[in-house]
Design a protein around this motif. Structure first.
Motif, PDB file in Angstrom:
ATOM      1  N   LEU A  51      -1.474  35.410  29.236  1.00  0.00           N
ATOM      2  CA  LEU A  51      -2.380  35.215  30.442  1.00  0.00           C
ATOM      3  C   LEU A  51      -3.833  35.496  29.786  1.00  0.00           C
ATOM      4  O   LEU A  51      -4.726  35.043  30.362  1.00  0.00           O
ATOM      5  CB  LEU A  51      -1.911  36.484  31.389  1.00  0.00           C
ATOM      6  N   ASP A  52      -3.875  36.661  29.021  1.00  0.00           N
ATOM      7  CA  ASP A  52      -5.091  36.752  28.356  1.00  0.00           C
ATOM      8  C   ASP A  52      -6.066  35.631  27.736  1.00  0.00           C
ATOM      9  O   ASP A  52      -6.980  35.307  28.050  1.00  0.00           O
ATOM     10  CB  ASP A  52      -5.043  38.027  27.221  1.00  0.00           C
ATOM     11  N   GLU A  53      -4.890  34.826  26.711  1.00  0.00           N
ATOM     12  CA  GLU A  53      -5.769  33.805  26.311  1.00  0.00           C
ATOM     13  C   GLU A  53      -5.940  32.658  27.212  1.00  0.00           C
ATOM     14  O   GLU A  53      -7.107  32.159  27.182  1.00  0.00           O
ATOM     15  CB  GLU A  53      -4.533  33.177  25.382  1.00  0.00           C
ATOM     16  N   LYS A  99       0.430  40.621  32.085  1.00  0.00           N
ATOM     17  CA  LYS A  99      -0.298  40.316  30.959  1.00  0.00           C
ATOM     18  C   LYS A  99      -0.102  41.014  29.427  1.00  0.00           C
ATOM     19  O   LYS A  99      -0.156  40.526  28.616  1.00  0.00           O
ATOM     20  CB  LYS A  99      -1.960  40.582  31.375  1.00  0.00           C
ATOM     21  N   ASN A 100       0.386  42.564  29.877  1.00  0.00           N
ATOM     22  CA  ASN A 100       0.655  43.381  28.651  1.00  0.00           C
ATOM     23  C   ASN A 100       1.902  43.359  28.301  1.00  0.00           C
ATOM     24  O   ASN A 100       2.463  44.415  27.415  1.00  0.00           O
ATOM     25  CB  ASN A 100       0.122  44.688  29.146  1.00  0.00           C
ATOM     26  N   ASP A 101       2.646  42.198  28.845  1.00  0.00           N
ATOM     27  CA  ASP A 101       4.217  42.304  28.233  1.00  0.00           C
ATOM     28  C   ASP A 101       4.882  43.338  28.685  1.00  0.00           C
ATOM     29  O   ASP A 101       6.088  43.677  28.065  1.00  0.00           O
ATOM     30  CB  ASP A 101       4.323  41.753  27.012  1.00  0.00           C
ATOM     31  N   ARG A 102       4.704  44.064  29.930  1.00  0.00           N
ATOM     32  CA  ARG A 102       5.273  44.921  30.539  1.00  0.00           C
ATOM     33  C   ARG A 102       6.364  44.590  31.803  1.00  0.00           C
ATOM     34  O   ARG A 102       6.927  45.472  32.298  1.00  0.00           O
ATOM     35  CB  ARG A 102       4.519  46.322  30.748  1.00  0.00           C
ATOM     36  N   LEU A 131       2.051  29.678  29.969  1.00  0.00           N
ATOM     37  CA  LEU A 131       1.821  31.146  30.120  1.00  0.00           C
ATOM     38  C   LEU A 131       2.824  31.795  29.489  1.00  0.00           C
ATOM     39  O   LEU A 131       2.668  33.097  29.010  1.00  0.00           O
ATOM     40  CB  LEU A 131       2.020  31.237  31.675  1.00  0.00           C
ATOM     41  N   LEU A 132       4.293  31.692  29.617  1.00  0.00           N
ATOM     42  CA  LEU A 132       5.310  32.370  29.124  1.00  0.00           C
ATOM     43  C   LEU A 132       5.723  31.716  27.919  1.00  0.00           C
ATOM     44  O   LEU A 132       6.306  30.557  27.804  1.00  0.00           O
ATOM     45  CB  LEU A 132       6.278  32.551  29.956  1.00  0.00           C
TER      46      LEU A 132
END
Length: 71
Positions: free
Chosen positions: A12-14, A41-44, A67-68
């Motif tokens: 998401l950030d990218e 976004k933080n993979d949590r 995205l993923l």
């Protein structure tokens, strides 16, 4: 869980950076809270609704696989 545990990384950030979009703007477009988008976004994130995936991909003009990603 994070991407090291699941093998899934959220880009998401990218994607936001490439499109010159803020997390706040994406939140407004998609109708998902900034907090929930930050978790993703933080993979949590431990789960995501398909409808949310579709909305994010529509807003960012991308495919789910952009995205993923694995790894």
């Amino acid at each position: 869980m994070n991407d090291e545990e699941t093998g899934i990384h959220c880009r998401l950030d990218e994607l936001l950076e490439e499109r010159g979009m803020t997390l706040t703007r994406l939140s407004e477009i998609v109708g998902v809270s900034i907090v929930n988008l930050s978790v993703l976004k933080n993979d949590r994130a431990r789960a995501i609704r398909f409808s949310t995936l579709v909305a994010i991909c529509d807003a960012l003009d991308c495919e789910v696989g952009e995205l993923l990603v694995r790894g």
